[in-house]
Write an enzyme that holds these catalytic residues in place. Structure first.
Site, PDB file in Angstrom:
ATOM      1  CB  CYS A 119     -18.100  39.567 -20.715  1.00 38.66           C
ATOM      2  SG  CYS A 119     -16.311  39.634 -20.793  1.00 38.66           S
ATOM      3  NE  ARG A 141      -8.711  36.027 -17.534  1.00 42.80           N
ATOM      4  CZ  ARG A 141      -9.116  37.122 -16.890  1.00 42.80           C
ATOM      5  NH1 ARG A 141      -8.223  37.937 -16.394  1.00 42.80           N
ATOM      6  NH2 ARG A 141     -10.388  37.382 -16.746  1.00 42.80           N
ATOM      7  CD  GLN A 171     -12.717  37.320 -13.015  1.00 46.71           C
ATOM      8  OE1 GLN A 171     -13.477  37.176 -13.977  1.00 46.71           O
ATOM      9  NE2 GLN A 171     -11.888  38.336 -12.918  1.00 46.71           N
ATOM     10  CG  ASP A 207     -17.360  37.625 -14.125  1.00 45.02           C
ATOM     11  OD1 ASP A 207     -17.412  38.857 -13.971  1.00 45.02           O
ATOM     12  OD2 ASP A 207     -17.164  37.076 -15.229  1.00 45.02           O
ATOM     13  CG  HIS A 212     -20.842  40.366 -17.261  1.00 44.89           C
ATOM     14  ND1 HIS A 212     -20.392  39.073 -17.112  1.00 44.89           N
ATOM     15  CD2 HIS A 212     -19.747  41.114 -17.534  1.00 44.89           C
ATOM     16  CE1 HIS A 212     -19.091  39.036 -17.303  1.00 44.89           C
ATOM     17  NE2 HIS A 212     -18.668  40.251 -17.554  1.00 44.89           N
ATOM     18  CE  LYS A 224      -8.960  49.059 -14.939  1.00 44.27           C
ATOM     19  NZ  LYS A 224      -8.245  47.927 -15.484  1.00 44.27           N
ATOM     20  CG  HIS A 252     -17.456  43.901 -17.835  1.00 43.61           C
ATOM     21  ND1 HIS A 252     -17.010  42.844 -18.581  1.00 43.61           N
ATOM     22  CD2 HIS A 252     -17.976  44.773 -18.722  1.00 43.61           C
ATOM     23  CE1 HIS A 252     -17.239  43.068 -19.857  1.00 43.61           C
ATOM     24  NE2 HIS A 252     -17.823  44.239 -19.971  1.00 43.61           N
TER      25      HIS A 252
END
Length: 691
Positions: A382, A411, A429, A431, A433, A513, A559
């Site tokens: 992000c 991570r 991911q 992923d 946005h 979320k 997200h």
RNA sequence: GCUGACGUAGCUCAACUGGUAGAGCACCUGCCUUGUAAGCAGGGGGUUAGGGGUUCAAGUCCCCUCGUCAGCUCCA
């Protein structure tokens, strides 16, 4: 607070007639407020005006099983205290798969031999069919009782119970007299229930494992001994459960990953997977599948750096909030230590050997380290996406902007939590946005949910559970923003006629979320997808766009991920299909096997032909006999084995064998077989939306 | 990170209380020329995770490090 006991009656009394007819009744759902509560036969309640509002629960119902297991936990504690005097009890709840009980035992950890002894004693107690008895006691009496018994954890728990709570004990028959752990005729526990009528309802018991667990789950507290077990109404139910466990063990993705050569690990990069050619193929196929969908759903893909100046993570808030999960090659503390040991900036008048040249060298080292100290590996995409959005003036005409990124994330995860591909330190991911105006947020959520269902359908996940996690106590952003976001999420779900469960206060600190949990073939639940509404990052990065009105407006950021981590998804998928990837995902779709060496040329020709047609084919020309080659292909989970012998060579045919049907399909023309494979090679898609 | 267990050939696992490291599969070579889940024979392969200690002698006992597993806690 307690209603007078005179007008309350137990369910045993209220349901006497029903129990007469059906002795498997162990309790009932009793209406309470807007919902209902599970109550056992021992507990007095105010009789409802309408007796039919009591929904009986049988031992075979899920709530009944829960009661059986909770009751078994008591029997476990009884047995442990009998066998290991001096052991203190703490808590022993039922869980989804069984139950556990935490003990503070002077003996320390229990071993397998102890477990066997405990289990035998439990069975003895159960066979006596002794009734559970509930008793309400005054707080002081309870305190005095557990004090006398030396049950310090129970005493501590009584202290913590709110003043208006009724304190109840449950007793059940143990062995006579002093043999019982509490030096009482009957074993008793501070417990709110519910419990089955008698120990005879516990049809089958199995103690499964022992593990350490902290008192109250806090790692600063003493470590207790947790004994896990499971129980059922019947031996058959237990056998079915154990079979399912066995099946889960067979499908364990770590085992299959090794056997099928999908991935590996090495101690030089703990918890960071190496994807081998076959695993990398499946992984890339997942990515290409998502990319196909992104075209239809209007996403654009970006690629972003791996290593950043830490100022980025200051701005995004990751350094203050996510630091313990971040890989920082060099921290300020290490830099200070380095400076100290190099003695940079310290006078060395009395050290002749520390020359100007040394000082110069040390300063160069520190300069280098200082530069390193500025860097950090990205744990999320992000912040980079905010940099892209903010890199120039944006117009409302560019929104919504759906920015996808398959970037690798790192991570740091604590040693004890990593698990195969399911929990790793380096992953990626699906992923994206979505930057949009608050007004279009609703449409974006709706479109995302459709995409998500299309993806899950492709993998044949039959059931999706949705959780809506709402504002936590600790949060940023205004109440108006939260109202807006929390309204949009359920509205989109309602419109799609999707049921959901609310998880109060479990949202991210920047926004509510949605969590999407799927059920796999073994009925296990995994969270894959997520959608988070975020007002905070656009604020922190001071993002804006020029609206139709010519003024600057702040976008909202969504997200979202559907597969979640591709690595974790791969682990779920492997276990879901038991290593049998569908043809469209299989790294090898067909193995061509020859009956004898005479057909080698034909087999090679077929391999080349099919590969040219975009299929994943390989010819097995080894000296093995047919049976052995078929066995090898089946063990490697290839969807099709194409057998070629003299007959097939003559007729330009193949004799395919299907993995999923586990049978020989008979001779088939080459073109027909290739067509079959091509059809199965396409990723499953839902019908296009009309307009 | 904490508690406990574990680490032997590429894989799965043997080696009783300390006494010469083995098997099956896989791999390589040869024979067999094969019709739907294992044909036969031979061969190569190990600093027993790494380091230190005790002992005449350590895969085995002790200590440290690394990794793995089951939990706890946390999470995609």
């Amino acid at each position: 607070m307690h209603p007078s006991s005179s007008d309350r009656r137990t369910l045993r009394e209220l349901l006497a007639a029903e129990i007469q007819k059906d002795p498997s009744i162990v309790g009932a759902r009793v209406p309470e407020g807007r919902g209902s509560r599970t109550v056992d036969l021992h507990t007095p309640i105010a009789p409802p005006a309408d007796a039919s509002s009591l929904k009986p629960i049988r031992a075979s119902d899920p709530e009944g099983l829960h009661m059986i297991r909770h009751s078994t936990a008591h029997v476990l504690a009884d047995a442990v205290q009998r066998l290991f005097p001096g052991t203190k009890v703490t808590f022993g709840p039922a869980t989804d798969a069984g139950f556990y009980y935490d003990f503070d035992s002077p003996k320390g950890a229990f071993n397998d031999e102890d477990l066997a002894k405990i289990e035998a004693t439990m069975k003895e107690i159960v066979s006596k069919k002794r009734p559970f008895v509930r008793e309400v006691v005054a707080r002081e009496a309870a305190r005095a009782l557990f004090d006398k018994l030396g049950e310090t954890y129970k005493c501590e728990h009584i202290e913590r119970l709110p003043a208006n709570v009724e304190i109840s004990l449950y007793r059940h028959g143990s062995l006579p007299g002093a043999a019982a752990g509490h030096q009482e005729a009957e074993w008793l526990d501070l417990c709110e229930g519910p419990h089955v009528p008698d120990t005879g309802f516990i049809g089958a018991i199995k103690l499964t494992s022992v593990a350490g667990a902290y008192w109250r789950g806090d790692e600063r507290n003493p470590m207790l001994q947790r004994v896990y077990g499971t129980s059922f109404a019947s031996e058959k139910d237990l056998a079915d459960h154990l079979k399912l466990l066995e099946e889960a063990k067979e499908r364990d993705h770590r085992k299959l990953g090794k056997e099928l050569e999908l991935f590996m690990f090495h101690e030089y990069a703990p918890a960071m997977p190496f994807l081998l050619p076959k695993g990398a193929f499946v992984y890339n196929r997942l990515v290409s599948f998502m990319r196909e969908l992104y075209v239809d759903y209007g996403y654009e893909e970006v690629m972003t750096p791996q290593i950043f100046d830490k100022r980025l993570f200051e701005t995004s808030g990751h350094l203050p909030n996510y630091r313990e999960n971040m890989y920082l090659p060099m921290t300020a503390e290490y830099l200070d230590e380095a400076k100290m040991s190099l003695s940079v900036g310290v006078h060395h008048d009395h050290h002749h050997e520390y020359k100007a040249k040394d000082a110069e060298r040390d300063r160069a080292v520190v300069d280098h380290l200082s530069e390193m100290e500025r860097l950090g590996l990205k744990p999320m995409n992000c912040p980079s996406h905010c940099l892209i959005f903010g890199s120039r003036r944006r117009s409302y005409r560019e929104l919504p902007w759906r920015m996808a990124d398959f970037g690798r994330l790192h991570r740091y995860e604590r040693g004890g939590v990593v698990h195969g591909l399911a929990r790793v330190r380096s992953f990626c991911q699906d992923d994206a946005h979505i930057f949009c105006s608050p007004e279009t947020m609703f449409d974006e959520i709706r479109s995302f949910i459709r995409l998500l269902y299309e993806v899950y359908a492709a993998f044949r996940f039959e059931r999706v559970d949705i959780k809506l996690a709402t504002r936590p106590d600790k949060r940023i952003g205004s109440d108006e923003q939260w109202d807006l976001a929390e309204k949009a999420l359920p509205q989109a779900l309602d419109e799609a006629e999707l049921a959901y469960e609310v998880a109060e206060g479990e949202g991210a600190f920047y926004g509510p979320k949605l969590e999407f949990h799927i059920h796999d073939a073994l009925k296990r639940s995994w969270q894959l997808g997520t959608l988070q509404v975020d007002y905070a990052l656009p604020d922190r990065f001071e993002l804006d766009f020029i609206g139709a009105d010519g003024a600057a407006h702040r976008p909202v950021m969504l997200h979202r991920a559907i597969l979640g981590s591709l690595e974790r998804f791969l682990s779920v998928l492997i276990e879901h299909v038991g290593g049998n990837f569908p043809t469209w995902l299989a790294p090898e779709q067909v193995t061509i096997v020859t009956v004898s060496e005479k057909q080698a040329a034909y087999a090679e020709e077929l391999g080349t032909l099919m590969t040219a047609r975009g299929l994943r084919a390989r010819a097995d020309l080894s000296a093995d006999k047919l049976g052995a080659k078929i066995r090898a292909a089946r063990l490697s989970r290839v969807p099709y084995v194409a057998v070629v012998g003299d007959k097939e060579v003559t007729n330009r045919q193949v004799a395919p064998r299907s993995r999923d049907l586990n049978k020989d399909l008979g001779p088939m023309g080459l073109d027909a077989f290739i067509e079959l494979l091509e059809g199965e090679s396409r990723a499953p898609r839902l019908a296009k939306r009309s307009a």
